[in-house]
Design an enzyme around this catalytic site. Structure first.
Site, PDB file in Angstrom:
ATOM      1  N   GLU A 186       0.836  -1.195   0.000  1.00 43.12           N
ATOM      2  CA  GLU A 186       0.000   0.000   0.000  1.00 43.12           C
ATOM      3  C   GLU A 186       0.868   1.241   0.000  1.00 43.12           C
ATOM      4  O   GLU A 186       1.987   1.231   0.484  1.00 43.12           O
ATOM      5  CB  GLU A 186      -0.852   0.027   1.266  1.00 43.12           C
ATOM      6  CG  GLU A 186      -2.025  -0.883   1.189  1.00 43.12           C
ATOM      7  CD  GLU A 186      -2.743  -0.980   2.523  1.00 43.12           C
ATOM      8  OE1 GLU A 186      -3.734  -1.709   2.585  1.00 43.12           O
ATOM      9  OE2 GLU A 186      -2.301  -0.334   3.488  1.00 43.12           O
ATOM     10  N   CYS A 208       3.425  -4.281  16.089  1.00 44.41           N
ATOM     11  CA  CYS A 208       3.241  -3.892  14.678  1.00 44.41           C
ATOM     12  C   CYS A 208       2.569  -5.004  13.893  1.00 44.41           C
ATOM     13  O   CYS A 208       3.002  -6.157  13.931  1.00 44.41           O
ATOM     14  CB  CYS A 208       4.588  -3.555  14.057  1.00 44.41           C
ATOM     15  SG  CYS A 208       4.494  -3.224  12.284  1.00 44.41           S
ATOM     16  N   CYS A 210      -4.346  12.630  15.012  1.00 45.57           N
ATOM     17  CA  CYS A 210      -4.684  11.230  15.225  1.00 45.57           C
ATOM     18  C   CYS A 210      -6.034  11.102  15.911  1.00 45.57           C
ATOM     19  O   CYS A 210      -6.802  10.208  15.608  1.00 45.57           O
ATOM     20  CB  CYS A 210      -3.618  10.550  16.064  1.00 45.57           C
ATOM     21  SG  CYS A 210      -2.099  10.340  15.155  1.00 45.57           S
ATOM     22  N   CYS A 247       3.349   8.214   1.887  1.00 45.79           N
ATOM     23  CA  CYS A 247       3.925   7.197   2.757  1.00 45.79           C
ATOM     24  C   CYS A 247       4.227   5.965   1.907  1.00 45.79           C
ATOM     25  O   CYS A 247       3.329   5.357   1.333  1.00 45.79           O
ATOM     26  CB  CYS A 247       2.922   6.868   3.861  1.00 45.79           C
ATOM     27  SG  CYS A 247       3.545   5.670   5.031  1.00 45.79           S
ATOM     28  N   CYS A 259       8.425  -6.618  15.442  1.00 45.62           N
ATOM     29  CA  CYS A 259       8.070  -5.726  16.542  1.00 45.62           C
ATOM     30  C   CYS A 259       6.702  -6.157  17.071  1.00 45.62           C
ATOM     31  O   CYS A 259       5.775  -6.379  16.291  1.00 45.62           O
ATOM     32  CB  CYS A 259       8.068  -4.276  16.080  1.00 45.62           C
ATOM     33  SG  CYS A 259       9.682  -3.792  15.432  1.00 45.62           S
ATOM     34  N   CYS A 282       7.648  -7.599   6.498  1.00 42.42           N
ATOM     35  CA  CYS A 282       8.865  -7.132   7.180  1.00 42.42           C
ATOM     36  C   CYS A 282       9.512  -8.332   7.850  1.00 42.42           C
ATOM     37  O   CYS A 282       8.813  -9.180   8.410  1.00 42.42           O
ATOM     38  CB  CYS A 282       8.502  -6.080   8.238  1.00 42.42           C
ATOM     39  SG  CYS A 282       9.951  -5.368   9.057  1.00 42.42           S
TER      40      CYS A 282
HETATM   41  N1  SAH Z   1      10.113  -0.421   9.700  1.00 38.71           N
HETATM   42  C1  SAH Z   1      10.307   0.959   9.889  1.00 38.71           C
HETATM   43  C2  SAH Z   1       9.345   1.828   9.108  1.00 38.71           C
HETATM   44  C3  SAH Z   1       7.894   1.403   8.995  1.00 38.71           C
HETATM   45  S1  SAH Z   1       6.903   1.447  10.422  1.00 38.71           S
HETATM   46  C4  SAH Z   1      10.268   1.283  11.361  1.00 38.71           C
HETATM   47  O1  SAH Z   1       9.924   0.429  12.157  1.00 38.71           O
HETATM   48  O2  SAH Z   1      10.633   2.408  11.703  1.00 38.71           O
HETATM   49  C5  SAH Z   1       6.584   3.188  10.653  1.00 38.71           C
HETATM   50  C6  SAH Z   1       6.291   3.553  12.110  1.00 38.71           C
HETATM   51  O3  SAH Z   1       5.009   3.054  12.560  1.00 38.71           O
HETATM   52  C7  SAH Z   1       7.320   2.992  13.073  1.00 38.71           C
HETATM   53  O4  SAH Z   1       7.704   3.966  14.019  1.00 38.71           O
HETATM   54  C8  SAH Z   1       6.538   1.887  13.747  1.00 38.71           C
HETATM   55  O5  SAH Z   1       7.103   1.563  14.984  1.00 38.71           O
HETATM   56  C9  SAH Z   1       5.150   2.475  13.845  1.00 38.71           C
HETATM   57  N2  SAH Z   1       4.089   1.490  14.094  1.00 38.71           N
HETATM   58  C10 SAH Z   1       4.053   0.196  13.742  1.00 38.71           C
HETATM   59  N3  SAH Z   1       2.914  -0.385  14.164  1.00 38.71           N
HETATM   60  C11 SAH Z   1       2.206   0.549  14.812  1.00 38.71           C
HETATM   61  C12 SAH Z   1       0.930   0.563  15.464  1.00 38.71           C
HETATM   62  N4  SAH Z   1       0.188  -0.520  15.537  1.00 38.71           N
HETATM   63  N5  SAH Z   1       0.497   1.726  16.014  1.00 38.71           N
HETATM   64  C13 SAH Z   1       1.263   2.839  15.908  1.00 38.71           C
HETATM   65  N6  SAH Z   1       2.462   2.884  15.297  1.00 38.71           N
HETATM   66  C14 SAH Z   1       2.944   1.762  14.761  1.00 38.71           C
HETATM   67 FE1  SF4 Z   2       8.999  -4.015  10.665  1.00 36.24          FE
HETATM   68 FE2  SF4 Z   2       9.033  -3.356  13.263  1.00 36.24          FE
HETATM   69 FE3  SF4 Z   2       8.867  -1.438  11.372  1.00 36.24          FE
HETATM   70 FE4  SF4 Z   2       6.796  -3.107  11.855  1.00 36.24          FE
HETATM   71  S1  SF4 Z   2       7.641  -1.569  13.237  1.00 36.24           S
HETATM   72  S2  SF4 Z   2       7.562  -2.485   9.837  1.00 36.24           S
HETATM   73  S3  SF4 Z   2       7.871  -5.051  12.312  1.00 36.24           S
HETATM   74  S4  SF4 Z   2      10.590  -2.851  11.722  1.00 36.24           S
END
Ligand code: SAH
Ligand code: SF4
Length: 416
Positions: A139, A166, A391, A152, A163, A159
């Protein structure tokens, strides 16, 4: 067993294990390398030297190549040409020759959603590389604001990291996007918004002004493709989005942070989310490989950072997990000496998650502490609060927005 059934069978198991195990979850998954380029390669995403090579391969004389590359670059990245046919400054014969062997194709748009507030989301279909496995999808989200429009962009399908908060991390299927697929997301947005240089936009200026690498995937685990793509996106003779308007977010792949500054020169965002290693190991398991102290040291050494070019620290607000005032205090303390801004992200829940978003008044208290410690935008309205407001609105007005839309909405407030 083919890779598809392996994927399907292990999905729920892995997801549950992942949710329950936290810090013991596997550090990362293995990326599939299933991308097979199409028969007729696209010039989108190639460097000038690579385009010259392609021209050489189809018999364009060496003396002509430089000029042809310049023409193609202009048509592709300034005018947004979708076919060689449109490139009227190139001779008819040459256009036919190009068309016979090459394309200027970008990812296929399979769905477009437009929300009330003008946010647009495109679902893009990408080749999986074989006929058994279904096509890959990513997306890409566009968020308009009065003074900017932020796109974005994704760097991977899924990935490899896990995390625990996430949603993308629970997706098993992972492959790196090519540079063309990354640049292609910006091209698709410009196509759909009618936003190429020679077209009239409603405001008279370009609509896509900022890019954040905050979609799916860990950009620093696909370093070369992300670098090559962002160099094209920021090229002055092409798409021309300044490096200061491009932000790359990483979960903390330390060895590639300095490289990002040296080789790409874009703004950096760090997904910090915790101030103690024990907790960060659980939230961002990559922390076990690159702990907080090493991560912050890389930030201190980030080439080109200054008070005018601050590093953004992203901090997702998880109820009773990382949202105490003690955490806020430690956060402020540990960022001392780093030109930083802090981006609080209300947690966006997803089915099966064990986390909840912090209560609103707790987010406000946390944000106030940080604001009083001097972490805010230089303008009167504190930037952190702007983000929270955005938000909050989002939550009540457009329930259907996905994780990435919300991420992008929040992200737009952090780019200058
Ligand atoms: N992988 C990279 C970039 C993509 S995620 C990273 O982790 O930085 C972009 C941002 O969204 C990151 O800061 C991530 O931690 C955050 N994020 C992921 N899942 C989320 C969620 N469920 N609620 C809020 N932020 C989230
Ligand atoms: Fe990958 Fe973690 Fe970023 Fe989610 S928050 S996209 S799992 S690095």
């Amino acid at each position: 067993m083919n890779p598809v059934s392996a994927e399907t069978n292990s999905t729920s198991e892995t997801t549950n294990a992942h949710v329950a195990a936290g810090a013991n979850a596997p550090l990362e998954k293995i990326a599939l390398e299933t991308y097979v380029p199409p028969a007729k390669p696209s010039l989108v995403g190639l460097s000038r030297a690579e385009i010259a090579e392609q021209l050489g391969a189809i018999g364009v004389a060496p003396a002509q190549r430089k000029m042809r590359v310049q023409q193609l670059w202009h048509w592709i990245y300034v005018r947004g040409a979708k076919s060689f046919e449109e490139m009227t400054s190139i001779s008819k014969e040459m256009r036919a020759q190009l068309d016979q062997h090459l394309t200027v194709a970008r990812p296929e748009v399979v769905a477009e959603q437009v929300s009330n507030d003008g946010t647009r989301k495109w679902l893009l279909r990408l080749p999986s590389g074989d006929s058994i496995e279904k096509a890959h999808e990513v997306e890409c989200v566009y968020i308009p604001e009065t003074d900017r429009g932020t796109l974005c962009v994704s760097s991977q399908v899924g990935c490899t990291l896990n995390c625990s908060f996430c949603h993308t991390g629970t997706q098993r299927l992972v492959r790196n996007l090519t540079a063309g697929e990354i640049v292609g997301q910006i091209m698709v947005a410009r196509d759909r918004l009618n936003d190429w240089a020679d077209r009239v936009t409603p405001t008279g200026s370009r609509l896509v002004t900022n890019v954040v690498m905050m979609g799916m995937g860990e950009p620093l685990y696909n370093f070369e493709a992300v670098r090559d793509a962002l160099l094209i996106v920021s090229d002055n003779e092409g798409i021309g989005i300044s490096r200061r308007r491009i932000t790359l977010s990483t979960s903390g792949v330390v060895p590639n942070i300095i490289r990002t500054g040296d080789e790409i020169g874009v703004m950096l965002a760090i997904s910090l989310h915790a101030v103690r290693d024990e907790l960060r190991n659980e939230l961002v398991p990559l922390n076990r490989k690159y702990p907080i102290a090493e991560l912050l040291q890389a930030c201190r050494e980030y080439p080109g950072s200054s008070n005018a070019r601050r590093i953004t620290f992203e901090y997702v607000m998880l109820k009773d997990v990382n949202d105490s005032l003690e955490d806020a205090k430690l956060l402020v303390k540990m960022l001392k000496g780093i030109p930083a801004k802090i981006n609080l992200i209300p947690f966006n829940p997803w089915p099966g998650t064990r986390y909840e978003c912090s209560d609103w008044d707790q987010i406000e208290k946390f944000s106030e502490y940080i604001f009083n410690a001097g972490y805010s935008s230089p303008v009167r309205t504190p930037r952190g609060r702007d983000i929270l407001a955005a938000c909050g609105q989002l939550k009540s007005e457009t329930e259907k927005l996905s994780v990435r839309e919300r991420q992008a909405l929040r992200a737009m407030a952090m780019t200058d």
